[in-house]
Design a protein around this motif. Structure first.
Motif, PDB file in Angstrom:
ATOM      1  N   ARG A  21      -9.212  16.436  17.989  1.00 25.86           N
ATOM      2  CA  ARG A  21      -8.788  16.450  16.590  1.00 25.86           C
ATOM      3  C   ARG A  21      -9.836  15.833  15.653  1.00 25.86           C
ATOM      4  O   ARG A  21      -9.534  15.532  14.513  1.00 25.86           O
ATOM      5  CB  ARG A  21      -7.464  15.705  16.442  1.00 25.86           C
ATOM      6  CG  ARG A  21      -6.320  16.371  17.214  1.00 25.86           C
ATOM      7  CD  ARG A  21      -5.017  15.656  16.971  1.00 25.86           C
ATOM      8  NE  ARG A  21      -3.920  16.305  17.685  1.00 25.86           N
ATOM      9  CZ  ARG A  21      -2.641  15.887  17.646  1.00 25.86           C
ATOM     10  NH1 ARG A  21      -2.331  14.804  16.915  1.00 25.86           N
ATOM     11  NH2 ARG A  21      -1.713  16.522  18.321  1.00 25.86           N
ATOM     12  N   ASP A  22     -11.031  15.665  16.180  1.00 21.93           N
ATOM     13  CA  ASP A  22     -12.077  15.113  15.338  1.00 21.93           C
ATOM     14  C   ASP A  22     -12.818  16.251  14.632  1.00 21.93           C
ATOM     15  O   ASP A  22     -12.365  17.397  14.607  1.00 21.93           O
ATOM     16  CB  ASP A  22     -13.035  14.254  16.167  1.00 21.93           C
ATOM     17  CG  ASP A  22     -13.613  15.050  17.346  1.00 21.93           C
ATOM     18  OD1 ASP A  22     -13.365  16.282  17.406  1.00 21.93           O
ATOM     19  OD2 ASP A  22     -14.293  14.447  18.190  1.00 21.93           O
ATOM     20  N   GLU A  23     -13.988  15.910  14.040  1.00 19.82           N
ATOM     21  CA  GLU A  23     -14.746  16.909  13.296  1.00 19.82           C
ATOM     22  C   GLU A  23     -15.225  18.049  14.186  1.00 19.82           C
ATOM     23  O   GLU A  23     -15.314  19.205  13.745  1.00 19.82           O
ATOM     24  CB  GLU A  23     -15.964  16.246  12.609  1.00 19.82           C
ATOM     25  CG  GLU A  23     -15.627  15.357  11.426  1.00 19.82           C
ATOM     26  CD  GLU A  23     -15.107  14.001  11.848  1.00 19.82           C
ATOM     27  OE1 GLU A  23     -15.046  13.747  13.076  1.00 19.82           O
ATOM     28  OE2 GLU A  23     -14.749  13.193  10.967  1.00 19.82           O
ATOM     29  N   ILE A  24     -15.546  17.748  15.465  1.00 20.01           N
ATOM     30  CA  ILE A  24     -15.969  18.810  16.386  1.00 20.01           C
ATOM     31  C   ILE A  24     -14.841  19.806  16.591  1.00 20.01           C
ATOM     32  O   ILE A  24     -15.042  21.028  16.612  1.00 20.01           O
ATOM     33  CB  ILE A  24     -16.443  18.205  17.720  1.00 20.01           C
ATOM     34  CG1 ILE A  24     -17.641  17.268  17.504  1.00 20.01           C
ATOM     35  CG2 ILE A  24     -16.815  19.309  18.699  1.00 20.01           C
ATOM     36  CD1 ILE A  24     -18.847  17.949  16.922  1.00 20.01           C
ATOM     37  N   GLU A  38     -12.403  20.375  14.468  1.00 19.62           N
ATOM     38  CA  GLU A  38     -12.263  21.111  13.214  1.00 19.62           C
ATOM     39  C   GLU A  38     -13.332  22.193  13.106  1.00 19.62           C
ATOM     40  O   GLU A  38     -13.081  23.291  12.613  1.00 19.62           O
ATOM     41  CB  GLU A  38     -12.388  20.144  12.031  1.00 19.62           C
ATOM     42  CG  GLU A  38     -11.204  19.210  11.848  1.00 19.62           C
ATOM     43  CD  GLU A  38      -9.943  19.949  11.448  1.00 19.62           C
ATOM     44  OE1 GLU A  38     -10.055  21.010  10.790  1.00 19.62           O
ATOM     45  OE2 GLU A  38      -8.840  19.494  11.804  1.00 19.62           O
ATOM     46  N   LEU A  39     -14.548  21.892  13.579  1.00 19.65           N
ATOM     47  CA  LEU A  39     -15.619  22.874  13.552  1.00 19.65           C
ATOM     48  C   LEU A  39     -15.288  24.070  14.429  1.00 19.65           C
ATOM     49  O   LEU A  39     -15.511  25.224  14.039  1.00 19.65           O
ATOM     50  CB  LEU A  39     -16.925  22.215  14.009  1.00 19.65           C
ATOM     51  CG  LEU A  39     -18.167  23.118  14.032  1.00 19.65           C
ATOM     52  CD1 LEU A  39     -18.464  23.642  12.643  1.00 19.65           C
ATOM     53  CD2 LEU A  39     -19.357  22.358  14.602  1.00 19.65           C
TER      54      LEU A  39
END
Length: 705
Positions: free
Chosen positions: A315-318, A320-321
């Motif tokens: 659920r981090d930026e990775i 999201e990416l």
């Protein structure tokens, strides 16, 4: 270099650059805030010192006013003690009394006398009223109040010469200390770059020496230990010199504040740099692995596999990416399908627009900025009698020279330069074929929606308006004939019946009357009755297009006859003065005498009805040789016509009279008669002043033998 190493060094480099920028930014922000604070403090100090200086001058005025309002009598010494007390309260150094002669003066010291007698003797009062000014007494800058009385009678009735009074205060270091009493600032007075007085000796900075304005000028110095300074012009004194007040404040507190902030910031940055290195090792490994997966998925999308998806549960930026990449793949697939649908819709819309243009019966041709034909419809092809292929891409002037002649091409050039919004012209092609050509610019738009400066081309619309003009002409003629027929029928019915009775009775009375004078009057009545019958006939003839042969009339003679007819009415009223001014030797006017008489009767009748109390009617005749016309002016001093009624005064049956006095046909008939003989009528009026009617009647032009 591997991505891992790049990320680590990049992380450390970013922290270092960010730290340096932060130090510079915060330092600049602090310096800017300190500058604003210093400027605000300096402005407050300048305002306070300025107010103290004005307070000194105000005290001078109070003492002057007090002395002026209580002039001494012959026993003036009794007032000196009171003056001394008031001057001491205002901080004045001494009072100088002069008794008429230059050297006949008395010095009343308040605090101290620092002046030589010859210096005080040079003082002159240049104004009849009290005033305060800054000036030099000797070499000393002083604030001086001036007061002069005129001769007055003393209490014992003997003449007493009141002295001139001078209140003097030196502007020196002591005066400057009082201006900044209990304040942290220093002050000094300058004239140009010359130091005059101050709490301590000083010199002006370079930028201040060039200053010659009235608003304060500030210098804030926070780079080095020193002073912040302000300069303001406070007076205009001897020889139109400006007296400047310089206020200075120490900047030590602000310099120390900036130095403390820098030390604190560098400590925080050093600690942050150490933490950044530790976090760099951790984050570099968590970023490079997901990026490899993303790179592989991107290659699949490039190959056309839009169903490629990345698995990610974080659920981090990775995470999201990865989810954003999957959404992008789905959007690309949907956009591709949507683009196909849009292209199909555009083609359908293009076909629809083409059908609309081809269905319009007016000819349409689209030409570009070079006047080359780009598109036409079937109606235009029928007009020029050519095929589509023979027109597209050809110059417009070659395919239809009668349409695109030199004048039209020139007007199109003006329109394409955006100097004209549209252009139209009407022309005949055959004896009964009338065409109207309208041209409109094609305004293109830029990507941002703004209209371009020059049109990209123009649209030419060619319409056959022959039937339209023919139909409008028939309607106009029908309405005209209908209106005139109704008017003529009404006039004939309303006038001819009573006119026959009048004529019969007048003729009977003429046969029976034996009194010669009465017979003359009855003959006049018979003659005018016949003229009325002729007027009715003229109204009936007015609706036809037939014109009688031009007649001629002696204007002065007809006007005199008309005045004879209405002389009885004028005598009966006893309130109207009649003034005439006839030009002699006038040529004959091209108008029927009876109709001219009818015109004058209507105008004179209106003038008489417009005069309520006493008034005058002026009738004048002149010749306008330049326009070959005789001008008749009828002017009255009646009630006048309101401005809003003037446009309708010639309309049939329109009247402003009350109580059924008028039918509204008088001026309408006058207008019709003059128009019949190519004359003109104009009316000017002003309420409560009067009305002036100007008739211009063509003269009879004699043909050369």
């Amino acid at each position: 270099m591997k991505l891992f190493t790049k990320i680590l060094f990049g992380f450390v480099g970013v922290v270092a650059v960010q730290s340096s920028l932060m130090v510079g930014l915060l330092t600049n922000m602090t310096r800017r805030d300190n500058t604003n604070d210093a400027l605000k403090e300096l402005k407050t100090e300048v305002q306070s010192v300025r107010e103290n200086y004005v307070a000194w001058k105000r005290n001078f005025w109070k003492v002057l006013i007090k002395i002026y309002q209580q002039p001494p009598s012959s026993n003036w010494q009794a007032f000196v003690a009171d003056w001394q007390q008031a001057a001491a309260g205002a901080g004045i150094d001494l009072i100088l009394l002069r008794f008429g002669q230059k050297n006949d003066f008395e010095i009343i010291p308040i605090s101290a006398n620092h002046f030589l007698p010859q210096e005080l003797a040079s003082l002159k009062n240049r104004r009849p009223h009290p005033y305060v000014e800054v000036r030099f007494i000797g070499e000393q800058l002083c604030l001086v109040g001036f007061l002069r009385w005129s001769l007055r009678a003393s209490a014992d009735a003997s003449d007493f010469r009141l002295p001139e009074v001078f209140l003097i205060k030196r502007i020196d270091s002591e005066f400057c200390q009082k201006l900044v009493l209990n304040r942290p600032s220093e002050v000094a007075f300058f004239s140009a770059a010359t130091f005059l007085a101050g709490t301590r000796s000083a010199s002006l900075e370079t930028q201040f020496t060039l200053y010659n304005g009235s608003s304060p000028l500030y210098q804030i110095e926070l780079e080095h230990l020193g002073e912040n300074a302000a300069l303001q012009a406070v007076e205009i004194f001897e020889n139109h010199q400006r007296l400047f007040l310089r206020v200075t404040l120490s900047n030590a507190a602000y310099i120390m504040r900036i130095a403390a902030l820098k030390r604190a910031l560098w400590g925080v940055i050093a600690f942050s740099a150490g933490l950044s290195v530790l976090f760099g090792f951790f984050f570099s490994t968590t970023i490079t692995h997901p990026l490899r997966k993303l790179l592989g998925a991107m290659q699949n999308i490039r190959a056309g596999a839009y169903d490629t998806a990345l698995e990610s549960h974080s659920r981090d930026e990775i995470g999201e990416l990865a989810r954003g990449f999957n959404e992008m793949a789905r959007t690309l697939h949907w956009d591709k399908e949507q683009m196909r649908a849009y292209i199909h819709e555009i083609m359908v819309l293009k076909d629809y627009n083409e059908n609309v243009i081809q269905s319009i019966r007016a000819g349409i041709v689209i030409i570009n900025a070079a006047l080359i034909v780009e598109k036409v419809n079937r109606a235009f092809l029928e007009y020029v009698g050519l095929e589509d292929a023979a027109i597209i891409g050809q110059p417009a002037a070659e395919i239809a020279p009668e349409l695109f002649d030199d004048e039209t091409v020139a007007q199109l050039g003006v329109m394409l330069r955006n100097e004209r919004q549209d252009f139209s012209k009407i022309f005949r092609r055959l004896p009964h074929q009338v065409y109207e050509m309208k041209c409109y610019p094609i305004i293109s738009h830029e990507d941002d929606g703004a209209a371009s400066t020059a049109p990209a081309g123009c649209v030419v619309v060619l319409e056959n308006i022959s039937k339209k003009l023919e139909f409008e002409e028939k309607i106009f003629q029908a309405e005209k004939l209908s209106s005139i027929s109704m008017l003529s029928a009404g006039v004939a019915h309303e006038i001819n019946n009573p006119l026959s009775s009048i004529m019969t009775n007048v003729q009977n009375l003429i046969g029976e009357e034996t009194d010669r004078d009465k017979c003359v009057s009855l003959r006049w009545i018979e003659k005018e009755t016949r003229r009325i019958a002729a007027i009715v006939k003229h109204l009936l003839d007015f609706s036809s297009s037939y014109h009688h042969e031009p007649l001629s009339a002696d204007v002065n003679h007809i006007v005199n006859e008309t005045l004879t007819l209405i002389s009885y009415s004028l005598k009966k009223t006893q309130k109207i003065d009649l003034v005439t001014d006839f030009a002699e030797g006038l040529p004959f006017a091209r108008i029927s005498p009876d109709e001219l008489k009818q015109v004058m009767i209507n105008l004179l009748k209106n003038a008489m009805q417009a005069i309520d109390q006493h008034g005058a009617i002026t009738i004048s005749t002149t010749q306008d040789a330049q326009n070959a016309q005789i001008v008749v002016m009828v002017k009255d001093t009646g009630i006048g016509i309101p401005e809003e009624h003037l446009p309708r005064i010639f309309d049939p049956f329109y009247t402003t009279k009350n109580g059924g006095e008028g039918t509204g046909l008088g001026l309408s008939v006058v207008y019709g008669i003059l128009n019949k003989y190519e004359g003109t009528i104009s009316v000017s009026s002003q309420v409560a002043v009067g009305t002036q009617v100007r008739l211009a009647i063509p003269i009879v032009i004699k043909e050369s033998a």
